[in-house]
Design a protein around this motif. Structure first.
Motif, PDB file in Angstrom:
ATOM      1  N   LYS A   1       0.868  -1.384  -0.039  1.00  0.00           N
ATOM      2  CA  LYS A   1      -0.011  -0.048   0.082  1.00  0.00           C
ATOM      3  C   LYS A   1       0.752   1.178   0.017  1.00  0.00           C
ATOM      4  O   LYS A   1       0.655   2.252  -0.867  1.00  0.00           O
ATOM      5  N   ASP A   2       1.926   1.394   0.780  1.00  0.00           N
ATOM      6  CA  ASP A   2       2.737   2.640   0.971  1.00  0.00           C
ATOM      7  C   ASP A   2       3.589   2.440  -0.419  1.00  0.00           C
ATOM      8  O   ASP A   2       3.694   3.966  -1.047  1.00  0.00           O
ATOM      9  N   ARG A   3       4.077   1.595  -0.907  1.00  0.00           N
ATOM     10  CA  ARG A   3       4.757   1.659  -2.357  1.00  0.00           C
ATOM     11  C   ARG A   3       3.923   2.347  -3.540  1.00  0.00           C
ATOM     12  O   ARG A   3       4.406   3.260  -4.067  1.00  0.00           O
ATOM     13  N   ARG A   4       2.616   1.666  -3.510  1.00  0.00           N
ATOM     14  CA  ARG A   4       1.709   2.357  -4.494  1.00  0.00           C
ATOM     15  C   ARG A   4       1.240   3.789  -4.432  1.00  0.00           C
ATOM     16  O   ARG A   4       1.254   4.551  -5.292  1.00  0.00           O
ATOM     17  N   ARG A   5       1.187   4.243  -3.035  1.00  0.00           N
ATOM     18  CA  ARG A   5       1.045   5.569  -2.851  1.00  0.00           C
ATOM     19  C   ARG A   5       2.117   6.536  -3.287  1.00  0.00           C
ATOM     20  O   ARG A   5       2.000   7.447  -3.813  1.00  0.00           O
ATOM     21  N   VAL A   6       3.447   5.889  -2.627  1.00  0.00           N
ATOM     22  CA  VAL A   6       4.500   6.846  -3.259  1.00  0.00           C
ATOM     23  C   VAL A   6       4.915   6.935  -4.619  1.00  0.00           C
ATOM     24  O   VAL A   6       5.221   7.766  -5.096  1.00  0.00           O
ATOM     25  N   LYS A   7       4.543   5.532  -5.099  1.00  0.00           N
ATOM     26  CA  LYS A   7       4.778   5.677  -6.675  1.00  0.00           C
ATOM     27  C   LYS A   7       3.718   6.613  -7.432  1.00  0.00           C
ATOM     28  O   LYS A   7       4.209   7.406  -8.303  1.00  0.00           O
ATOM     29  N   ARG A   8       2.693   6.770  -6.849  1.00  0.00           N
ATOM     30  CA  ARG A   8       1.462   7.562  -7.590  1.00  0.00           C
ATOM     31  C   ARG A   8       2.125   8.976  -7.122  1.00  0.00           C
ATOM     32  O   ARG A   8       2.054   9.753  -7.968  1.00  0.00           O
ATOM     33  N   GLU A   9       2.556   9.281  -5.746  1.00  0.00           N
ATOM     34  CA  GLU A   9       3.014  10.750  -5.744  1.00  0.00           C
ATOM     35  C   GLU A   9       4.351  10.907  -6.497  1.00  0.00           C
ATOM     36  O   GLU A   9       4.334  12.168  -7.054  1.00  0.00           O
ATOM     37  N   TYR A  10       5.188  10.268  -6.884  1.00  0.00           N
ATOM     38  CA  TYR A  10       6.264  10.211  -7.454  1.00  0.00           C
ATOM     39  C   TYR A  10       5.908  10.662  -9.005  1.00  0.00           C
ATOM     40  O   TYR A  10       6.322  11.459  -9.624  1.00  0.00           O
ATOM     41  N   ASP A  11       4.919   9.844  -9.667  1.00  0.00           N
ATOM     42  CA  ASP A  11       4.403  10.202 -10.975  1.00  0.00           C
ATOM     43  C   ASP A  11       3.913  11.385 -11.124  1.00  0.00           C
ATOM     44  O   ASP A  11       4.297  12.182 -11.984  1.00  0.00           O
ATOM     45  N   GLU A  12       3.278  11.839 -10.079  1.00  0.00           N
ATOM     46  CA  GLU A  12       2.541  13.219 -10.166  1.00  0.00           C
ATOM     47  C   GLU A  12       3.424  14.363  -9.895  1.00  0.00           C
ATOM     48  O   GLU A  12       3.402  15.320 -10.603  1.00  0.00           O
TER      49      GLU A  12
END
Length: 118
Positions: A46-57
């Motif tokens: 869950k944390d990795r998906r959230r951080v990946k989404r934030e990084y893409d944004e």
């Protein structure tokens, strides 16, 4: 700088919590190995998906900065030209108007305008 600091507030705690290596997000998200291997914490996915989404944004915002800066500079330049033309009209009522030359705006890293040397 503000964008990078904002992302760092998410990235650094994620790296510390899950012992992430490499610490460079671009390198980390482009790794070919399985990112879930040897991760025992149940909240890692869950944390990795959230951080990946934030990084893409974050990347989208950073890549959009040159256009944003250009638009801001063009708007400032247009306002300065209009001001100069008004002053010119007030000072020379009967004479033909000359083309107004305004130096291009330059923006500092902190967002303030630097008028240059002219």
């Amino acid at each position: 700088m503000a964008e990078a600091a904002s992302f760092a507030n998410i990235w650094v705690p994620f790296c510390r919590k899950h012992d992430i290596e490499p610490r460079n997000p671009e390198s980390y998200f482009n790794l070919k190995r399985d990112p879930y291997k040897n991760k025992v914490r149940p909240d890692f996915v869950k944390d990795r998906r959230r951080v990946k989404r934030e990084y893409d944004e974050f990347k989208v915002r950073i890549n959009g900065l040159p256009d944003s800066i250009r638009r801001r500079s063009d708007a400032y330049h247009a306002r300065e030209e209009i001001k100069a033309m008004k002053v010119q009209r007030q000072n020379r009522e009967d004479e033909p108007l000359e083309t107004v030359k305004i130096p291009k705006a330059t923006w500092m890293a902190d967002g303030t305008h630097w008028p240059g040397l002219g």
